[in-house]
Design a protein around this motif. Structure first.
Motif, PDB file in Angstrom:
ATOM      1  N   ILE A 165       0.836  -1.208   0.000  1.00 50.73           N
ATOM      2  CA  ILE A 165       0.000   0.000   0.000  1.00 50.73           C
ATOM      3  C   ILE A 165       0.869   1.256   0.000  1.00 50.73           C
ATOM      4  O   ILE A 165       0.598   2.223  -0.729  1.00 50.73           O
ATOM      5  CB  ILE A 165      -0.942   0.001   1.222  1.00 50.73           C
ATOM      6  CG1 ILE A 165      -1.985  -1.113   1.072  1.00 50.73           C
ATOM      7  CG2 ILE A 165      -1.628   1.354   1.388  1.00 50.73           C
ATOM      8  CD1 ILE A 165      -2.869  -1.288   2.278  1.00 50.73           C
ATOM      9  N   ILE A 166       1.927   1.242   0.807  1.00 49.55           N
ATOM     10  CA  ILE A 166       2.792   2.420   0.898  1.00 49.55           C
ATOM     11  C   ILE A 166       3.591   2.632  -0.382  1.00 49.55           C
ATOM     12  O   ILE A 166       3.881   3.765  -0.765  1.00 49.55           O
ATOM     13  CB  ILE A 166       3.720   2.287   2.123  1.00 49.55           C
ATOM     14  CG1 ILE A 166       2.880   2.383   3.401  1.00 49.55           C
ATOM     15  CG2 ILE A 166       4.809   3.351   2.117  1.00 49.55           C
ATOM     16  CD1 ILE A 166       3.649   2.165   4.664  1.00 49.55           C
ATOM     17  N   LYS A 167       3.910   1.564  -1.082  1.00 46.74           N
ATOM     18  CA  LYS A 167       4.699   1.677  -2.315  1.00 46.74           C
ATOM     19  C   LYS A 167       3.881   2.190  -3.501  1.00 46.74           C
ATOM     20  O   LYS A 167       4.435   2.820  -4.426  1.00 46.74           O
ATOM     21  CB  LYS A 167       5.301   0.303  -2.646  1.00 46.74           C
ATOM     22  CG  LYS A 167       6.059   0.209  -3.968  1.00 46.74           C
ATOM     23  CD  LYS A 167       7.297   1.055  -3.986  1.00 46.74           C
ATOM     24  CE  LYS A 167       8.259   0.642  -5.088  1.00 46.74           C
ATOM     25  NZ  LYS A 167       7.646   0.487  -6.408  1.00 46.74           N
ATOM     26  N   ILE A 168       2.576   1.940  -3.500  1.00 47.67           N
ATOM     27  CA  ILE A 168       1.746   2.265  -4.662  1.00 47.67           C
ATOM     28  C   ILE A 168       1.879   3.729  -5.112  1.00 47.67           C
ATOM     29  O   ILE A 168       1.987   3.995  -6.316  1.00 47.67           O
ATOM     30  CB  ILE A 168       0.273   1.888  -4.396  1.00 47.67           C
ATOM     31  CG1 ILE A 168       0.122   0.362  -4.452  1.00 47.67           C
ATOM     32  CG2 ILE A 168      -0.655   2.540  -5.418  1.00 47.67           C
ATOM     33  CD1 ILE A 168      -1.269  -0.134  -4.118  1.00 47.67           C
ATOM     34  N   PRO A 169       1.877   4.718  -4.195  1.00 45.64           N
ATOM     35  CA  PRO A 169       2.029   6.107  -4.665  1.00 45.64           C
ATOM     36  C   PRO A 169       3.340   6.376  -5.401  1.00 45.64           C
ATOM     37  O   PRO A 169       3.433   7.341  -6.159  1.00 45.64           O
ATOM     38  CB  PRO A 169       1.957   6.927  -3.364  1.00 45.64           C
ATOM     39  CG  PRO A 169       1.206   6.067  -2.409  1.00 45.64           C
ATOM     40  CD  PRO A 169       1.617   4.674  -2.743  1.00 45.64           C
ATOM     41  N   PHE A 170       4.346   5.527  -5.189  1.00 40.85           N
ATOM     42  CA  PHE A 170       5.639   5.715  -5.840  1.00 40.85           C
ATOM     43  C   PHE A 170       5.808   4.783  -7.046  1.00 40.85           C
ATOM     44  O   PHE A 170       6.896   4.677  -7.611  1.00 40.85           O
ATOM     45  CB  PHE A 170       6.771   5.451  -4.848  1.00 40.85           C
ATOM     46  CG  PHE A 170       6.633   6.205  -3.554  1.00 40.85           C
ATOM     47  CD1 PHE A 170       6.809   7.572  -3.507  1.00 40.85           C
ATOM     48  CD2 PHE A 170       6.312   5.541  -2.391  1.00 40.85           C
ATOM     49  CE1 PHE A 170       6.681   8.268  -2.325  1.00 40.85           C
ATOM     50  CE2 PHE A 170       6.176   6.229  -1.187  1.00 40.85           C
ATOM     51  CZ  PHE A 170       6.360   7.600  -1.162  1.00 40.85           C
ATOM     52  N   SER A 171       4.736   4.108  -7.430  1.00 42.82           N
ATOM     53  CA  SER A 171       4.818   3.101  -8.486  1.00 42.82           C
ATOM     54  C   SER A 171       5.214   3.721  -9.822  1.00 42.82           C
ATOM     55  O   SER A 171       4.764   4.813 -10.181  1.00 42.82           O
ATOM     56  CB  SER A 171       3.477   2.382  -8.632  1.00 42.82           C
ATOM     57  OG  SER A 171       3.519   1.461  -9.711  1.00 42.82           O
ATOM     58  N   THR A 172       6.042   3.009 -10.544  1.00 40.77           N
ATOM     59  CA  THR A 172       6.408   3.419 -11.904  1.00 40.77           C
ATOM     60  C   THR A 172       5.741   2.509 -12.939  1.00 40.77           C
ATOM     61  O   THR A 172       6.024   2.615 -14.127  1.00 40.77           O
ATOM     62  CB  THR A 172       7.932   3.361 -12.086  1.00 40.77           C
ATOM     63  OG1 THR A 172       8.394   2.027 -11.806  1.00 40.77           O
ATOM     64  CG2 THR A 172       8.632   4.334 -11.156  1.00 40.77           C
ATOM     65  N   THR A 173       4.858   1.605 -12.476  1.00 43.34           N
ATOM     66  CA  THR A 173       4.198   0.658 -13.374  1.00 43.34           C
ATOM     67  C   THR A 173       2.678   0.712 -13.231  1.00 43.34           C
ATOM     68  O   THR A 173       1.991  -0.264 -13.536  1.00 43.34           O
ATOM     69  CB  THR A 173       4.677  -0.772 -13.081  1.00 43.34           C
ATOM     70  OG1 THR A 173       4.325  -1.119 -11.726  1.00 43.34           O
ATOM     71  CG2 THR A 173       6.173  -0.903 -13.267  1.00 43.34           C
ATOM     72  N   LEU A 174       2.166   1.850 -12.726  1.00 46.69           N
ATOM     73  CA  LEU A 174       0.724   2.005 -12.509  1.00 46.69           C
ATOM     74  C   LEU A 174       0.180   0.895 -11.613  1.00 46.69           C
ATOM     75  O   LEU A 174      -0.929   0.391 -11.816  1.00 46.69           O
ATOM     76  CB  LEU A 174      -0.027   2.038 -13.844  1.00 46.69           C
ATOM     77  CG  LEU A 174       0.313   3.215 -14.770  1.00 46.69           C
ATOM     78  CD1 LEU A 174      -0.471   3.123 -16.067  1.00 46.69           C
ATOM     79  CD2 LEU A 174       0.054   4.541 -14.078  1.00 46.69           C
ATOM     80  N   ALA A 175       0.988   0.515 -10.629  1.00 50.69           N
ATOM     81  CA  ALA A 175       0.635  -0.466  -9.588  1.00 50.69           C
ATOM     82  C   ALA A 175       0.611  -1.912 -10.081  1.00 50.69           C
ATOM     83  O   ALA A 175       0.314  -2.811  -9.293  1.00 50.69           O
ATOM     84  CB  ALA A 175      -0.693  -0.119  -8.923  1.00 50.69           C
ATOM     85  N   VAL A 176       0.960  -2.157 -11.333  1.00 49.36           N
ATOM     86  CA  VAL A 176       0.991  -3.535 -11.825  1.00 49.36           C
ATOM     87  C   VAL A 176       2.078  -4.337 -11.101  1.00 49.36           C
ATOM     88  O   VAL A 176       1.851  -5.458 -10.639  1.00 49.36           O
ATOM     89  CB  VAL A 176       1.240  -3.575 -13.338  1.00 49.36           C
ATOM     90  CG1 VAL A 176       1.357  -5.024 -13.823  1.00 49.36           C
ATOM     91  CG2 VAL A 176       0.107  -2.876 -14.067  1.00 49.36           C
ATOM     92  N   GLY A 177       3.270  -3.740 -10.989  1.00 47.21           N
ATOM     93  CA  GLY A 177       4.358  -4.424 -10.295  1.00 47.21           C
ATOM     94  C   GLY A 177       4.041  -4.658  -8.838  1.00 47.21           C
ATOM     95  O   GLY A 177       4.362  -5.721  -8.278  1.00 47.21           O
ATOM     96  N   GLU A 178       3.386  -3.690  -8.195  1.00 53.08           N
ATOM     97  CA  GLU A 178       3.036  -3.829  -6.781  1.00 53.08           C
ATOM     98  C   GLU A 178       1.996  -4.930  -6.576  1.00 53.08           C
ATOM     99  O   GLU A 178       2.062  -5.686  -5.604  1.00 53.08           O
ATOM    100  CB  GLU A 178       2.510  -2.495  -6.239  1.00 53.08           C
ATOM    101  CG  GLU A 178       3.590  -1.437  -6.054  1.00 53.08           C
ATOM    102  CD  GLU A 178       4.157  -0.913  -7.355  1.00 53.08           C
ATOM    103  OE1 GLU A 178       5.335  -0.509  -7.385  1.00 53.08           O
ATOM    104  OE2 GLU A 178       3.416  -0.905  -8.367  1.00 53.08           O
ATOM    105  N   LEU A 179       1.026  -5.020  -7.484  1.00 57.28           N
ATOM    106  CA  LEU A 179       0.035  -6.091  -7.407  1.00 57.28           C
ATOM    107  C   LEU A 179       0.697  -7.457  -7.522  1.00 57.28           C
ATOM    108  O   LEU A 179       0.410  -8.376  -6.753  1.00 57.28           O
ATOM    109  CB  LEU A 179      -1.008  -5.921  -8.518  1.00 57.28           C
ATOM    110  CG  LEU A 179      -2.023  -7.064  -8.689  1.00 57.28           C
ATOM    111  CD1 LEU A 179      -2.864  -7.223  -7.431  1.00 57.28           C
ATOM    112  CD2 LEU A 179      -2.910  -6.822  -9.906  1.00 57.28           C
TER     113      LEU A 179
END
Length: 237
Positions: free
Chosen positions: A99-113
């Protein structure tokens, strides 16, 4: 470390602190098996996980894999916490750092998911096994179980839905992704089976081997403390 890295690390740590304050203020710790100490330790391990996940300094690519695949070690704090306090805590740490990483995502949250799914299928089965076999041997077996779950799930998910989703949201074509893969390995002739065989599978095996080896080294130093704490405190399920 650049000024931007310092800034987003500071923001991430502030978000962890805010989350901790919210949990304590709203008395979530009164739930069964949850204590203030458990919440605090979850926040501490989450902080380490966030640092390893957010700061590029702690991430690296390997020359034998495409540049869009990077190794990060944020699963180590989640795995250790899962061993110490149960699979529920391990999963919570995975969720918090995602959740904390999502605002810094460079992949539109795909990598975080993708990382969230991979982290859960790695940490939760391992912590569930270790909860019933609290020894170094149990740690080894639990880690291998986690690796087996993650390698299977991550390899297939990366090869198909996640890769397709990544290309869709980032605007890449299949030919562009294939070109990046062939720059480092000409054996990758498609984004199907050969991508799975030469990219997804070996990448996950190497990444998991690094995470597991570092976890074992840390376990040998921390297991006495962990066992003493969990013998006195309830363990989350």
């Amino acid at each position: 470390m650049s000024n931007w890295d310092i800034a987003r690390l500071s923001i991430a740590l502030i978000l962890v602190l805010i989350l901790l304050v919210i949990l304590l203020t709203h008395n979530f710790y009164k739930a069964k098996g949850v204590t203030i100490e458990l919440i605090t330790r979850t926040a501490i391990f989450s902080t380490f996980a966030v640092i390893l996940y957010v700061v590029p300094l702690f991430q690296f690519a390997l020359p034998i894999f495409p540049t869009f695949l990077e190794i990060h070690l944020d699963e180590i704090p989640a795995l250790i916490a899962g061993f110490a306090y149960g699979p529920g805590v391990g999963m919570m740490i995975i969720l918090i750092k995602t959740i904390i990483k999502i605002p810094f995502s460079t992949t539109l949250a795909v990598g975080e998911l993708a990382d969230f799914i991979y982290g859960v299928v790695f940490v939760v089965p391992a912590a569930m096994y270790y909860k019933r076999h609290r020894s170094f041997k149990g740690c080894v077996v639990a880690s291998l179980i986690g690796v087996a779950f993650q390698v299977v799930v991550a390899s297939f998910i990366t090869s198909w839905p996640i890769l397709d989703f990544y290309m869709f949201v980032m605007g890449f074509t299949e030919e562009q992704i294939l070109y990046l893969c062939q720059l480092v390995n000409p054996n990758v002739t498609s984004l199907g089976f050969t991508f799975l065989l030469w990219v997804a599978l070996p990448f996950n095996l190497i990444k998991d081997a690094i995470v597991v080896l570092l976890t074992w080294l840390l376990y040998k130093r921390l297991h006495t403390f962990i066992d003493k704490r969990t013998a006195r405190k309830p363990v989350a399920t």
